[in-house]
Scaffold this active site. Structure first.
Site, PDB file in Angstrom:
ATOM      1  N   SER A 123      44.828   0.503  52.058  1.00 30.57           N
ATOM      2  CA  SER A 123      44.039   1.705  51.812  1.00 30.57           C
ATOM      3  C   SER A 123      43.529   2.281  53.124  1.00 30.57           C
ATOM      4  CB  SER A 123      42.861   1.382  50.885  1.00 30.57           C
ATOM      5  OG  SER A 123      42.081   2.522  50.666  1.00 30.57           O
ATOM      6  N   ASP A 137      44.704   2.476  38.978  1.00 32.26           N
ATOM      7  CA  ASP A 137      45.276   1.988  37.723  1.00 32.26           C
ATOM      8  C   ASP A 137      44.402   0.918  37.089  1.00 32.26           C
ATOM      9  OD1 ASP A 137      47.552   3.546  37.627  1.00 32.26           O
ATOM     10  OD2 ASP A 137      48.726   2.179  38.842  1.00 32.26           O
ATOM     11  N   LEU A 144      31.633  -7.701  48.468  1.00 30.78           N
ATOM     12  CA  LEU A 144      32.076  -8.097  47.131  1.00 30.78           C
ATOM     13  C   LEU A 144      32.713  -9.479  47.216  1.00 30.78           C
ATOM     14  CD1 LEU A 144      32.704  -7.500  44.155  1.00 30.78           C
ATOM     15  CD2 LEU A 144      34.751  -6.276  44.906  1.00 30.78           C
ATOM     16  N   CYS A 162      60.488  -1.678  56.575  1.00 30.13           N
ATOM     17  CA  CYS A 162      59.920  -2.604  57.562  1.00 30.13           C
ATOM     18  C   CYS A 162      59.505  -3.929  56.927  1.00 30.13           C
ATOM     19  CB  CYS A 162      58.725  -1.960  58.257  1.00 30.13           C
ATOM     20  SG  CYS A 162      57.358  -1.594  57.135  1.00 30.13           S
ATOM     21  N   GLU A 169      80.026  14.894  48.768  1.00 27.71           N
ATOM     22  CA  GLU A 169      79.035  15.780  48.153  1.00 27.71           C
ATOM     23  C   GLU A 169      79.193  15.978  46.649  1.00 27.71           C
ATOM     24  OE1 GLU A 169      78.167  19.324  51.042  1.00 27.71           O
ATOM     25  OE2 GLU A 169      80.301  18.845  51.121  1.00 27.71           O
TER      26      GLU A 169
END
Length: 1338
Positions: free
Chosen positions: A269, A366, A410, A51, A1269
């Site tokens: 998030s 991270d 913040l 998207c 395949e």
């Protein structure tokens, strides 16, 4: 106001949405409100890139227009005030002008099913808007967040590379000869042939990129950006209110008034959490317009970055600092940069904010571990003023004393410079190299006393080993004052394992692996610091630091991300072939350009029809239980809910006795469909399913694993068995016997387009039109017929194209079509059913997990005399295709080897998991891994190389298989020899061994695997096919056939066949769709023979038509095609013909254990080389060479694409794709976050594919072969190369091989197999003392 750029038909279209709902995403708005369906829905969580669109905004800080790619499925429409959004429709169209990106990806054969293509196009387009001539590294970075399941990525990169700055390492531009085209010896038949082509497209024919033709940023938005409104914007939705203040003061007031309201910027998030956990926040505060949150301040002692800066901006800011400042000051910045390169995909980095990343406090973060050790400080602000909070473990653990107050926000993050004698490093290990959540991440920092190796300060922080980022404070304190040497390392590891403890039941599993990484990372840090000390200290200094052995140095190097390169070789067409004849030429996919412009219509792109309803399925939450009651009352009272469909509503047959469409009385697995809600909108239907209350009573037994099924004698069908020779006698006469086990995990199809169907009831005669994404429309038709108890002739199934199938859309779509049809008949209204990715993965099953046991007897020279294999596959709760998979698995087990005494046995286990089903390769990729593992075991026992054992035991002369089918192995041997030669195998084997002698912590492995793959169904009736060809009076030709376009290019090939037979250009021809009304009683497009059998049918129809036209052509040989057709019409000659192919003969007698089950074989061989990191388990694919026997390819571009795509899919099966189930039978891995299919960085650095020339087969259409395949199993060459590297590590460490093989070879498996001092020191848990997070089902 929201500016949306697209062709409507004007290039820029202003959209004013006064009633924007905060819960509506940009993707929904584009697709449903604006009917711009080029942007695709595939995962809904920002993890696949289908998207992708480009957003352009005026940056108030730099006063420039910023273009960046985003995933539209996560972006709330409310967040786009004042933005320009460019979709794939906006940059070009087949009706007006194509953009060069669109043209090149199509003409480079970078599209197959085409579902991912618009996202790929927009990622590349955005890159080019920012960098007119990007580097290859930038191209890789731009495409890192886009997944493709079909192509294997190589051609997509090839198209992007045409825009890149000219590479310095290739001579092609100057000499006309690619440096990669020199591999192998001159004696090779491939390089000896003068008619071998290596170009699939002509770059010089591409239109140039003209930046002056790009869309401008809308002037109205520019005026708005330069004179921003300061007033607060408020958008009220049904459940959520979105407030976007214009000033920091207003934001702080709002936060004080609504302290519980989260701040939302990228929604990377909050969005996934709201989707997966059903969280709803009544008020959302958007600080997007607050410029103070995007400020960057540089001081002499550090860097302050605004919390509103995206991670992509943070990366650029840090890179600038690193380039400007001395190295000693940028240690922390370099560590952050290292992780920012691999954190998520480019789109997510463009959306996610630094503040959001910090505040989310994900345990797998991270960046937070690095920020913690780097002594970062959080600058927070409220109406009361500003204050600083240390970014430390207490904050990340959410302790109230160290956290923000509810009314605070913040504002920025301060990251101090590092100093001399300070060393900072970052480490992470994930399932794959990029765009994957880390299993463990770490930030490490040490300050040494000046000019000594004494630890002055030490800080170690880990992600992934607890509920939040965890610091090892006690360990660090105890190590202060210690010298940086080996005894300190030993002590540090002991202390770390005591302090950073992880319980055996920890969420996410992989506990022992994570414990090992904790100390392995510290060892890497120890080496890195020693290496840096060497640079700092002059040779003349008296202080002596511990030396790093040269064999240890490779541990310091991370695997680089490099774009794959390679050569594709195929035989050119005969020089006498007519230029008009397209057969054998690399013709572009018929829909390629439409894929690239978003104009190719998939099932869910069909516009809504009048009074259409949306259906959502309700599934079982129990693995084996009796249904006590179903309470629908609350759901039915919700607004928009029209009805709930249950088994009682089915007028005909509710599936089979042991495989119900909708559950009755009992459920057999988590994910079994119980009922379905139909409502006016998808949102209303999804809300309603949460209100349906089902009570259960658990039943016994509950079986998940193959071992449990064996214990309970729980099987779906009788044992399948093949035997030849006298196996018992042979075992008595051999020199050695080895027994071993092989465990192969399952695999999710992960077609980019999830299961979807639209059912439209007609006004009379109970007729239904069904638009469905399926490989077998006739099966959908029959199932709907029996479910509704109406004749098949009232039901028409339409398939325009399918966004990937791989076997997963053979049987399953019939279930969804039937349930939707019941809803349509009951309500009298059209029904649309589109599965979310999570539901698709939960419900539909996938490849069968396998457990195999082997016993192999052999002579000391490596000649195998006896082989006994017993396999068990996990079939799930119903039969589905499990019996056929077992049969095919047993039939194909011998692969390329002639072993005189064999016994193969197979059983399909019944377990309480969703039924597994057909998947590309149909048992061969799992079963043959056992056979090849036997070869590896024999080689280890004989002290020989695996390739020597393979060669010694391969079929050599015309012979019969275990099931008595005769064949000649000549082509198999040619493929093997060509692969050895083109890959320079023997010289590289020596190089690998030399590398391994010189490196202890990195090892290389190389493997070459032969393949004999049988094509087709083992039944004659399944090989029949039909076609219908119409010639209209203007001379145009309409071709219809029984095959379905899944991305494999079947429609393209059929028009190539028709073009040759009618001697007409392809431009005269068209294929509209596959429909059960035009070609009835079709067979599933599967088993690699779709083009074979349908090609024969199309050929037959064309020949019939040409035969009818012969007298007219003879009478007027100088006439045009149009003249002949007009004359034929005048003479009342039928211009329509049905073509038919009765099928290849195929049969198998299981009582006798013999037959001719397969029409022919495809032969091939693959050589792969890898390098592994013994400390982390990571691996790098260095090179792969594939030789595939395609005979006379109908379309080499399509066939090479099929080989590459199936190889990469197979490589995923054997390396990264891991299904995780809870002890209660719930599938954890239900999206791209948890289930890792290969990404663009997983493709081998050098990837060469050659179609074997000069081979013939009289059986098939123009001597072509079906290659859909066969490449899948060749992916195991990567697995065995990893196995080879692990074996080298084990040999050096004197580890005794145990002959238990586990696939996939994930970093966890590789790391734990390379046992060393660090794996020895970790604590081990008794499995009986805790309940594990996940269970192995193979």
């Amino acid at each position: 106001m929201l500016g949306l750029c697209h062709l409507l038909p004007e290039p820029c279209h202003k959209v004013i949405e006064r009633n924007a709902d905060p819960e509506v995403t940009l993707l929904n708005f584009l697709r449903k409100n604006l009917r711009l369906t080029g942007t695709k829905y595939a995962c809904g969580r920002g993890g696949c890139g289908a998207c992708t669109v480009m957003v352009s905004k005026h940056d108030p800080v730099s006063a420039k227009i910023r273009h960046f790619s985003i995933t539209a499925c996560l972006v709330p429409i409310c967040s786009l005030y004042g933005a320009a959004v460019t979709t794939v429709e906006g940059i070009g169209s087949i009706n007006t002008r194509l953009h060069p990106v669109q043209e090149r990806i199509a003409r480079s054969h970078g599209t197959q099913c085409g579902f991912c293509t618009p996202g790929m196009v927009m990622s590349m387009y955005t890159l080019l808007r920012n960098h007119l001539q990007p580097s290859e590294e930038q191209l890789m970075e731009a495409l890192g967040g886009n997944l493709c399941r079909c192509t294997g990525y190589r051609p997509i990169l090839a198209s992007g590379r045409t825009f890149c700055v000219e590479s310095t390492d290739c001579q092609k531009k100057r000499t006309g000869k690619c440096c990669l085209d020199l591999g192998g010896n001159d004696s090779s038949s491939l390089s000896r042939e003068s008619d071998i082509c290596t170009d699939l497209f002509v770059e010089e024919e591409f239109q140039p990129l003209d930046p002056t033709q790009e869309l401008i940023f809308p002037p109205e938005l520019l005026r708005m950006a330069k004179n921003p409104e300061k007033q607060t914007l408020t958008f009220h939705g049904e459940r959520v209110t979105w407030i976007s203040p214009g000033t920091l003061k207003d934001l702080l007031e709002l936060k004080a008034k609504h302290p519980e309201a989260p701040l939302i910027l990228g929604n990377t998030s909050l969005g996934p959490a709201m989707k997966s956990q059903g969280r709803v926040h009544p008020i959302l505060l958007s600080p997007a317009r607050i410029s103070e949150l995007s400020m960057v301040f540089k001081t002499s002692d550090g860097l302050t970055i605004g919390a509103g800066c995206s991670l992509a901006q943070v990366k650029d800011i840090l890179a600038e600092q690193v380039s400007e400042l001395p190295e000693e000051k940028t240690q922390t910045y370099r560590a952050l940069l290292k992780h920012l390169k691999s954190l998520a995909g480019q789109q997510i980095r463009n959306m996610a904010s630094l503040g959001g990343h910090v505040i989310s406090r994900h345990c797998y973060s991270d960046l937070n571990p690095i920020l913690v050790v780097g002594n970062a400080t959080l600058n927070v602000i409220s109406e009361e003023g500003t204050r600083q909070i240390p970014l430390n473990d207490h904050f990340l653990a959410g302790l109230a004393s160290a956290d923000l107050k509810p009314e605070e926000i913040l504002e920025s993050v301060y990251i101090p410079h590092s100093q001399k004698w300070e060393f900072v490093s970052a480490f992470r290990q994930a399932q794959c190299q990029q765009n994957a959540l880390a299993d463990v991440s770490a930030g490490m920092r040490v300050i040494l006393e000046e000019a000594t190796d004494t630890i002055k300060e030490l800080s170690l922080s880990y992600g992934g080993v607890g509920e939040s980022t965890i610091g090892a404070h006690k360990s660090c304190q105890q190590l202060i004052g210690r010298p940086w040497n080996e005894p300190m390392l030993e002590e540090a590891c002991r202390l770390l394992l005591e302090e950073v403890s992880l319980p055996g039941w920890a969420p996410g599993g992989r506990v022992e692996f994570k414990r090992t990484l904790v100390v392995s990372f510290f060892f890497k840090f120890y080496l890195e610091v020693l290496q840096e000390l060497k640079k700092l200290v002059k040779v003349s200094d008296s202080h002596h630091y511990p030396e790093i052995s040269d064999r240890f140095l490779s541990a310091l190097e991370d695997f680089p991300v490099t774009g794959p390169r390679g050569v594709q070789r195929y035989q050119s067409v005969d020089s006498h072939q007519s230029l008009q004849d397209p057969v054998g030429r690399p013709i572009m996919h018929l829909s390629g350009l439409k894929h690239a412009t978003g104009e190719a219509i998939f099932c869910d792109d069909i516009p809504m029809v009048d009074r259409e309803l949306f259906m959502v399925l309700v599934t079982s939450t129990k693995a084996h239980a009796k249904i006590i009651s179903i309470d629908l009352s609350e759901a039915l009272e919700l607004p928009g809910v029209v009805d709930v469909i249950t088994a009682e509503d089915i007028p005909g047959t509710n599936g089979a006795e042991d495989d119900k469409l909708l559950a009755v009385d009992e459920v057999l697995c988590v994910g079994q469909i119980i009922c379905a809600v139909v409502a006016e909108t998808d949102v209303q239907a999804k809300r309603a399913i949460e209100k349906i209350k089902i009570t259960y009573k658990d039943l016994e037994p509950i079986i998940f694993t193959i071992n449990d099924a064996i214990k309970h004698n729980s099987f779906l069908c009788p044992e399948k068995k093949l035997e030849q020779g006298n196996i018992e006698e042979a075992f008595e006469k051999v020199d050695q016997i080895v027994e071993g086990e092989v465990h192969v995990g399952g695999q999710e199809h992960f077609y980019m387009e999830t299961q979807r169907v639209i059912v439209i009831p007609k006004a009379e005669d109970k007729e239904l039109d069904i638009y469905v994404s399926t490989q077998d429309p006739a099966h959908v038709q029959k199932t709907v017929s029996s479910t509704l108890n109406i004749p098949i002739n009232r039901i028409t199934c339409h398939v325009k194209r399918v966004g990937g199938g791989f076997g997963g859309k053979v049987g399953r779509p019939a279930v969804f079509g039937a349930i939707a049809a019941v809803g349509a008949i009951k309500t009298g209204r059209p029904i649309r059913l589109v599965l979310d990715r999570e539901d698709d993965m939960l419900i539909t099953g996938g490849r069968h997990p396998l457990f195999g046991k082997y016993k192999v007897g052999f002579m000391n020279n490596g000649r195998i005399k006896a082989l006994d294999i017993e396999c068990f596959i996990n079939g799930g709760c119903t039969l589905d295709d499990s019996e056929q998979v077992t049969e095919f698995l047993i039939l194909k087990l011998e692969n390329a080897y002639k072993i005189r005494n064999l016994r193969f046995r197979g059983r399909a286990c019944m377990t309480n998991l969703p039924s597994n089903t057909a998947f590309r390769g149909f048992g061969f990729p799992q079963g043959t891994l056992i056979t090849e593992s036997c070869i590896t075991a024999v080689a280890a026992k004989c002290g020989l190389l695996p390739e020597e054992i393979r060669e010694k035991n391969m079929y050599k002369t015309i012979d019969k298989t275990i099931y008595k089918q005769a064949f000649s192995p000549e082509t198999l041997i040619r493929c093997w020899n060509e692969c050895l030669d083109k890959s320079s195998f023997h010289s590289r084997r020596i190089q690998v061994e030399e590398f391994n002698k010189k490196n202890y912590w990195k090892k290389k492995g190389i493997a070459i695997i032969p393949m004999k793959f049988s094509v087709g169904f083992a039944a004659t009736s399944y090989h029949q096919a039909a076609a219908l060809v119409h010639i209209y009076t203007d001379g145009s030709v309409l071709v219809t056939h029984g095959g379905n376009e899944l991305g494999q290019g079947i429609h393209t090939k059929m028009l190539q066949v028709a073009s040759r037979e009618l001697k007409l250009p392809m431009s005269y021809m068209h294929i509209c769709e596959t429909s059960t009304a035009t070609v009835p009683n079709t067979i599933a497009t599967a088993a690699s023979i779709g083009s074979d059998v349908n090609g024969k049918a199309v050929q037959n129809a064309c020949q019939i038509l040409l035969k009818r036209l012969e007298p007219i052509i003879k009478k007027n040989p100088g006439g045009t095609w149009e003249d002949w057709i007009e004359a034929a019409f005048e003479q009342r000659i039928s211009l329509s013909a049905t073509g038919y192919f009765r099928g290849y003969k195929a049969d198998m007698d299981w009582e006798k254990g013999e037959g001719d089950p397969f029409p022919y074989y495809v032969y091939g061989a693959a050589c792969s080389e890898v390098e592994i990191d013994c400390l982390t388990g990571a691996h790098k694919k260095i090179r792969t060479d594939i030789i595939m026997d395609a005979c006379c390819s109908l379309n080499p571009a399509i066939d090479i694409g099929q080989v590459e795509g199936s190889f990469i899919q197979g490589m995923g099966l054997y390396t990264t794709e891991e299904l995780k189930y809870s002890p209660e039978g719930v599938l954890y891995s239900r999206g791209p976050d948890e289930y890792k299919i290969p990404t663009i960085t997983d493709v081998p650095e050098e990837f060469n594919v050659s179609l074997l020339p000069s081979s013939q087969t009289p059986l098939t259409i123009y001597s072509s072969k079906g290659l859909g395949e066969s490449g899948m199993f060749l992916g195991s060459s990567v697995f065995f190369a990893i196995t080879d590297a692990v074996a080298a590590a084990c040999k050096e460490r004197d580890i005794v091989e145990d002959f238990i093989v586990k696939s996939p070879a994930t970093p966890e498996q590789v790391r734990m197999a390379c046992a060393d001092r660090f794996t020895e020191m970790i604590p081990r848990d008794d499995p009986q003392t805790f309940k594990p997070w996940s269970i192995p089902i193979a």
